[in-house]
Motif scaffolding. Structure first.
Motif, mmCIF file in Angstrom:
data_model
loop_
_atom_site.group_PDB
_atom_site.id
_atom_site.type_symbol
_atom_site.label_atom_id
_atom_site.label_comp_id
_atom_site.label_asym_id
_atom_site.label_seq_id
_atom_site.Cartn_x
_atom_site.Cartn_y
_atom_site.Cartn_z
ATOM 1 N N LEU A 105 -79.193 -110.276 44.864
ATOM 2 C CA LEU A 105 -80.284 -109.995 45.800
ATOM 3 C C LEU A 105 -81.518 -110.796 45.427
ATOM 4 O O LEU A 105 -81.830 -110.963 44.243
ATOM 5 N N GLN A 106 -82.213 -111.292 46.443
ATOM 6 C CA GLN A 106 -83.527 -111.912 46.261
ATOM 7 C C GLN A 106 -84.537 -111.143 47.096
ATOM 8 O O GLN A 106 -84.285 -110.846 48.264
ATOM 9 N N ILE A 107 -85.673 -110.813 46.500
ATOM 10 C CA ILE A 107 -86.719 -110.066 47.194
ATOM 11 C C ILE A 107 -87.992 -110.897 47.209
ATOM 12 O O ILE A 107 -88.483 -111.321 46.158
ATOM 13 N N GLU A 108 -88.517 -111.143 48.393
ATOM 14 C CA GLU A 108 -89.719 -111.959 48.538
ATOM 15 C C GLU A 108 -90.970 -111.160 48.186
ATOM 16 O O GLU A 108 -90.990 -109.934 48.238
ATOM 17 N N GLN A 109 -91.999 -111.892 47.855
ATOM 18 C CA GLN A 109 -93.283 -111.279 47.546
ATOM 19 C C GLN A 109 -93.783 -110.478 48.749
ATOM 20 O O GLN A 109 -93.820 -110.952 49.865
ATOM 21 N N GLY A 110 -94.160 -109.212 48.508
ATOM 22 C CA GLY A 110 -94.698 -108.360 49.560
ATOM 23 C C GLY A 110 -93.662 -107.620 50.375
ATOM 24 O O GLY A 110 -94.013 -106.799 51.228
ATOM 25 N N GLU A 111 -92.377 -107.869 50.137
ATOM 26 C CA GLU A 111 -91.322 -107.180 50.886
ATOM 27 C C GLU A 111 -91.172 -105.737 50.439
ATOM 28 O O GLU A 111 -91.419 -105.387 49.285
ATOM 29 N N THR A 126 -96.939 -105.615 39.583
ATOM 30 C CA THR A 126 -96.230 -106.681 40.299
ATOM 31 C C THR A 126 -95.209 -106.083 41.259
ATOM 32 O O THR A 126 -94.981 -106.587 42.353
ATOM 33 N N LEU A 127 -94.605 -104.988 40.827
ATOM 34 C CA LEU A 127 -93.484 -104.401 41.561
ATOM 35 C C LEU A 127 -93.612 -102.884 41.555
ATOM 36 O O LEU A 127 -93.870 -102.279 40.513
ATOM 37 N N LEU A 128 -93.446 -102.271 42.732
ATOM 38 C CA LEU A 128 -93.495 -100.814 42.874
ATOM 39 C C LEU A 128 -92.086 -100.300 43.130
ATOM 40 O O LEU A 128 -91.416 -100.730 44.069
ATOM 41 N N LEU A 129 -91.636 -99.374 42.272
ATOM 42 C CA LEU A 129 -90.299 -98.799 42.388
ATOM 43 C C LEU A 129 -90.417 -97.334 42.805
ATOM 44 O O LEU A 129 -91.115 -96.557 42.151
ATOM 45 N N LEU A 130 -89.728 -96.972 43.867
ATOM 46 C CA LEU A 130 -89.784 -95.608 44.412
ATOM 47 C C LEU A 130 -88.383 -95.015 44.400
ATOM 48 O O LEU A 130 -87.489 -95.503 45.091
ATOM 49 N N ASP A 131 -88.190 -93.961 43.603
ATOM 50 C CA ASP A 131 -86.878 -93.334 43.485
ATOM 51 C C ASP A 131 -86.865 -92.019 44.251
ATOM 52 O O ASP A 131 -87.207 -90.968 43.729
ATOM 53 N N GLU A 132 -86.479 -92.079 45.525
ATOM 54 C CA GLU A 132 -86.421 -90.922 46.420
ATOM 55 C C GLU A 132 -87.669 -90.045 46.300
ATOM 56 O O GLU A 132 -87.574 -88.834 46.064
ATOM 57 N N PRO A 133 -88.859 -90.620 46.499
ATOM 58 C CA PRO A 133 -90.093 -89.866 46.264
ATOM 59 C C PRO A 133 -90.368 -88.775 47.284
ATOM 60 O O PRO A 133 -91.243 -87.941 47.063
ATOM 61 N N LEU A 134 -89.634 -88.754 48.398
ATOM 62 C CA LEU A 134 -89.907 -87.765 49.441
ATOM 63 C C LEU A 134 -88.867 -86.650 49.497
ATOM 64 O O LEU A 134 -88.985 -85.734 50.316
ATOM 65 N N ILE A 194 -101.630 -102.879 50.970
ATOM 66 C CA ILE A 194 -101.712 -103.452 49.628
ATOM 67 C C ILE A 194 -100.849 -104.707 49.498
ATOM 68 O O ILE A 194 -101.220 -105.661 48.810
ATOM 69 N N GLY A 195 -99.688 -104.689 50.134
ATOM 70 C CA GLY A 195 -98.802 -105.852 50.083
ATOM 71 C C GLY A 195 -98.016 -105.971 48.792
ATOM 72 O O GLY A 195 -97.510 -107.044 48.462
ATOM 73 N N VAL A 196 -97.897 -104.876 48.029
ATOM 74 C CA VAL A 196 -97.136 -104.932 46.786
ATOM 75 C C VAL A 196 -95.640 -104.929 47.092
ATOM 76 O O VAL A 196 -95.178 -104.234 47.994
ATOM 77 N N THR A 197 -94.903 -105.759 46.363
ATOM 78 C CA THR A 197 -93.459 -105.797 46.522
ATOM 79 C C THR A 197 -92.879 -104.443 46.123
ATOM 80 O O THR A 197 -93.194 -103.916 45.052
ATOM 81 N N THR A 198 -92.028 -103.874 46.985
ATOM 82 C CA THR A 198 -91.585 -102.491 46.798
ATOM 83 C C THR A 198 -90.070 -102.391 46.927
ATOM 84 O O THR A 198 -89.467 -102.975 47.828
#
Length: 365
Positions: free
Chosen positions: A27-33, A156-164, A186-190
Motif C-alpha cells: 500500500l502507498q498512502i499520499e500526504q493528506g489522505e 506526521t501520521l494519525l492512526l485511529l483504531d475504531e475510535p467510535l 488539518i490535512g494530516v495523513t490518517t
C-alpha cells in the motif's frame, strides 16, 4: 518512493505462530489522505495498524514513513498520533493536562504548550473544558479530547483504531462528522481502522478491504461500492440480494442468465469470462431495483412479477420484501413514493449494469 507518499507498506507479512494474519500487504498512502482499513473481525486490519504504530514488528517486508524505513524503530520515535477504542485519558489529570501530556514529554515550553492546547481544544469545539476532569465529560466529549491529545503534537501520521465503536448511534454520527471536518481542515495523513462500512465510506479517500489477512481491494469509496473486485467485497460492503442460476448465453452486449427461481435476466460484462451453462451467483442491490405497481410502468430490460410479503418503514425509505417464485428480494424505495400492502402484486425492474455476477459455489477461479 514518490515524494508525496507519507506511508508505504511493501510486502508486509505477520505471523502469530503458524498462522499468517497479514499476508503480502502492499500500500502507498499520499500526504493528506484518509485511508480506511475495513473488514470483519480477524481480517488483519488492527494487526497492520499496530505494525505501522511500532507495537508489532513485521516478519517480512518494509514499512516506510516519510521516506524512512521504520522496521525496528520504537513507537515513540515514529512521530505518530493514535486514538484507540477506549479514551485512555488519565482520570487524575485535568483535560488540559491530558492534552498537554505529549508536549511535556517532548519538553515543549510552557508558553507553547498553552497556545497549542488552547488551539486544539478550539479545533475539537471544546474550548471551555480545560479545567475539568474526564469523568465530568460525556463519552463523545472524552473521545474528542482523545483526538485533541493525538493532534496536539502535530504528528506526521494519525492512526485511529475504531475510535467510535463505544459510542451510541447518534454520538457516532456526530463525531464522524467532526472527524471528517478535522481531517480536511488539518490535512494530516490518517489511517482509520473500522469494521463499520458506513464509517469507511463516509470518511475515506480510499478504502482497503481485507479478508483473512489478504487485501481484497483498494479503491475510492465509489469504486469499492459500485465496482467490487470480488464477491466478498460486494457482499461485505452494503446490502445486496443474492440469487443463484446459470449462464444461458454469452453475448457481446452481456450475459443472459437463467435464475433458479425460474426467471431470466441480463447482466453486463465486467471484465469477467463465463461459459454457457456455468453456475453463478447473481446480485442486485435493493436501491437499484425499481418497484412498479402497474406492469406497463416497468419498461426496463429485467422485469419480474412478484408479491409483497413484508414492508419495513425506516424513515426516509421503506424496505419491501417481495417474493419472486421461491426467492425473496429486498427492495428499497422512498417512503413518500407509495404505500404497499401485504399480498399486493408488484413488478420489479433493474438495469443490466446493476447486476453483479460471480462464479457459483463449486467453481474455482
Amino acid at each position: 518512493m514518490k515524494n508525496n507518499m507519507d506511508v508505504e507498506l511493501i510486502n508486509i507479512q505477520k505471523k502469530f505462530g503458524p498462522n499468517i494474519v497479514v499476508d503480502n500487504f502492499n500500500l502507498q498512502i499520499e500526504q493528506g489522505e484518509c485511508v480506511s482499513f475495513l473488514g470483519p473481525s480477524g481480517c488483519g486490519k488492527t494487526t497492520t495498524l499496530n505494525m505501522i504504530a511500532g507495537f508489532l514488528e513485521p516478519d517480512q517486508g518494509d514499512l516506510i514513513i516519510k521516506g524512512k524505513r521504520m522496521n525496528g524503530v520504537p513507537s515513540n520515535k515514529r512521530d505518530l498520533g493514535m486514538v484507540f477504542q477506549t479514551y485512555s485519558l488519565f482520570p487524575h489529570m485535568t483535560i488540559f493536562e491530558n492534552v498537554a501530556y505529549g508536549l511535556k514529554l517532548r519538553k515543549v515550553s510552557k508558553e507553547d504548550i498553552l497556545k497549542r492546547v488552547s488551539k486544539v481544544l478550539e479545533l475539537v469545539k471544546l474550548p471551555n473544558v480545560a479545567d475539568r476532569y474526564p469523568k465530568q465529560l460525556s463519552g463523545g466529549q472524552r473521545q474528542r479530547i482523545a483526538i485533541a491529545r493525538a493532534l496536539v503534537t502535530e504528528p506526521t501520521l494519525l492512526l485511529l483504531d475504531e475510535p467510535l465503536s463505544n459510542l451510541d448511534a447518534k454520538l457516532r454520527e456526530e463525531l464522524r462528522d467532526e472527524m471528517k471536518r478535522l481531517q480536511q481542515e488539518i490535512g494530516v495523513t490518517t489511517i482509520f481502522v473500522t469494521h463499520d462500512q458506513e464509517e469507511a465510506l463516509y470518511l475515506s479517500n480510499r478504502i482497503v478491504v481485507l479478508d483473512h489477512g489478504k487485501v481484497e481491494q483498494i479503491g475510492k469509496p465509489w469504486d469499492i461500492y459500485n465496482r467490487p473486485a470480488s464477491e466478498f467485497v460486494h457482499t461485505f460492503i452494503g446490502k445486496s440480494n443474492r440469487m443463484t442460476g446459470i449462464v444461458a448465453q454469452v453475448q457481446k452486449q452481456g450475459l443472459s442468465l437463467k435464475s433458479d427461481a425460474g426467471f431470466s435476466l441480463t447482466a453486463m460484462h465486467r471484465d469477467q469470462v463465463f461459459t454457457e451453462g456455468e453456475q453463478v451467483s447473481i446480485y442486485v442491490r435493493p436501491e437499484k431495483i425499481n418497484l412498479c405497481i402497474q406492469e406497463q410502468e416497468a419498461i426496463g430490460t429485467n422485469v419480474v412479477k412478484g408479491v409483497v410479503k413484508l414492508t419495513s418503514f425506516l424513515g426516509a425509505y421503506t424496505e419491501c420484501e417481495v417474493e419472486i417464485g421461491h426467492v425473496s428480494v429486498t427492495v428499497r424505495i422512498q417512503s413518500a413514493q407509495q404505500q404497499l400492502s401485504h399480498g399486493q402484486t408488484v413488478f420489479l425492474e433493474w438495469k443490466p449494469e446493476d447486476v453483479f455476477v460471480f462464479p457459483g459455489k463449486g467453481n474455482t477461479r
